[in-house]
Design an enzyme around this catalytic site. Structure first.
Site, PDB file in Angstrom:
ATOM      1  N   TYR A  22     -39.031 -22.235   9.425  1.00  0.00           N
ATOM      2  CA  TYR A  22     -37.714 -21.912   9.996  1.00  0.00           C
ATOM      3  C   TYR A  22     -36.941 -23.123  10.533  1.00  0.00           C
ATOM      4  O   TYR A  22     -35.856 -22.958  11.082  1.00  0.00           O
ATOM      5  CB  TYR A  22     -37.889 -20.879  11.128  1.00  0.00           C
ATOM      6  N   HIS A  79     -37.871  -5.317   7.568  1.00  0.00           N
ATOM      7  CA  HIS A  79     -38.786  -4.743   6.589  1.00  0.00           C
ATOM      8  C   HIS A  79     -39.156  -3.285   6.877  1.00  0.00           C
ATOM      9  O   HIS A  79     -39.760  -2.643   6.029  1.00  0.00           O
ATOM     10  CB  HIS A  79     -40.040  -5.625   6.490  1.00  0.00           C
ATOM     11  N   ASP A  86     -29.789   2.790   9.894  1.00  0.00           N
ATOM     12  CA  ASP A  86     -28.876   3.880  10.243  1.00  0.00           C
ATOM     13  C   ASP A  86     -27.718   3.382  11.099  1.00  0.00           C
ATOM     14  O   ASP A  86     -26.584   3.857  10.955  1.00  0.00           O
ATOM     15  CB  ASP A  86     -29.632   4.993  10.979  1.00  0.00           C
ATOM     16  N   HIS A  99     -31.544 -14.320   5.903  1.00  0.00           N
ATOM     17  CA  HIS A  99     -32.884 -14.801   6.229  1.00  0.00           C
ATOM     18  C   HIS A  99     -32.891 -16.301   6.008  1.00  0.00           C
ATOM     19  O   HIS A  99     -32.360 -16.778   4.997  1.00  0.00           O
ATOM     20  CB  HIS A  99     -33.945 -14.136   5.348  1.00  0.00           C
ATOM     21  N   SER A 101     -35.678 -18.095   5.630  1.00  0.00           N
ATOM     22  CA  SER A 101     -36.671 -18.393   4.593  1.00  0.00           C
ATOM     23  C   SER A 101     -36.385 -17.564   3.343  1.00  0.00           C
ATOM     24  O   SER A 101     -35.654 -16.568   3.409  1.00  0.00           O
ATOM     25  CB  SER A 101     -38.074 -18.065   5.121  1.00  0.00           C
TER      26      SER A 101
HETATM   27  C1  DQA Z   1     -36.805 -13.982   8.655  1.00  0.00           C
HETATM   28  C2  DQA Z   1     -37.843 -13.476   7.645  1.00  0.00           C
HETATM   29  C3  DQA Z   1     -38.633 -12.312   8.212  1.00  0.00           C
HETATM   30  O1  DQA Z   1     -39.592 -11.853   7.273  1.00  0.00           O
HETATM   31  C4  DQA Z   1     -39.375 -12.750   9.458  1.00  0.00           C
HETATM   32  O2  DQA Z   1     -40.071 -11.646  10.030  1.00  0.00           O
HETATM   33  C5  DQA Z   1     -38.490 -13.409  10.452  1.00  0.00           C
HETATM   34  C6  DQA Z   1     -37.441 -14.317   9.979  1.00  0.00           C
HETATM   35  C7  DQA Z   1     -36.067 -15.244   8.138  1.00  0.00           C
HETATM   36  O3  DQA Z   1     -35.063 -15.620   8.749  1.00  0.00           O
HETATM   37  O4  DQA Z   1     -36.513 -15.868   7.175  1.00  0.00           O
HETATM   38  O5  DQA Z   1     -38.674 -13.257  11.660  1.00  0.00           O
HETATM   39  O6  DQA Z   1     -35.828 -12.965   8.830  1.00  0.00           O
END
Ligand code: DQA
Length: 140
Positions: A22, A79, A86, A99, A101
């Site tokens: 990250y 996830h 909702d 995201h 990543s």
């Molecule tokens: C995330 C990816 C998610 O799977 C993970 O639980 C995160 C960060 C990302 O920014 O890549 O907390 O959302």
């Protein structure tokens, strides 16, 4: 335009947790850069973060009529949080899911998002620039 950049669970630890995944910048530093990006284009942004699922839902509910777009990194809630899905579906404010990543290149359980189907789009894998690209998408 006015945007809400909303970060979910564990994103407050950005810069400290798993820096190889990250990055080394804190959420505060990233938000500072996003604020400058938006301001330079004549727009405004607010920044919120919560580790609490229900609080994130409340922030989304309260965004109705107040923001032109939401940039949402829901963290792990992405996830499995039907409640967040909702909440997004309940408001007319467009939401772009982000995201940092590339979740498609990680564990199987990260490959599914319950949010994407009610979002305007999804941006992933570009580190802090995922947020920039999401903001940019509202300005096209
Ligand atoms: C995330 C990816 C998610 O799977 C993970 O639980 C995160 C960060 C990302 O920014 O890549 O907390 O959302």
């Amino acid at each position: 335009m006015k945007f809400l950049v909303l970060n979910g669970v564990n994103l407050n630890l950005t810069g400290k947790r798993e820096p190889g995944v990250y990055g080394a910048e804190t959420l505060e530093e990233i938000n500072g850069e996003l604020a400058a990006f938006v301001r330079a284009r004549g727009h405004e942004a607010d920044f919120k973060q919560s580790n609490i699922e229900g609080e994130l839902c409340t922030f989304i509910q309260q965004a109705e009529g107040k923001y032109d777009g939401i940039v949402l990194n829901a963290g792990a809630y992405t996830h499995y949080s039907v409640a967040l899905r909702d909440a997004i579906a309940a408001v007319s404010v467009p939401v772009v899911e982000v995201h940092m990543s590339n979740v498609q290149a990680r564990e199987e359980f990260r490959k599914n998002s319950v949010l994407t189907g009610v979002c305007r789009g999804e941006i992933l894998g570009f580190g802090k620039n995922s947020y920039i690209l999401a903001l940019e998408s509202f300005l096209l």
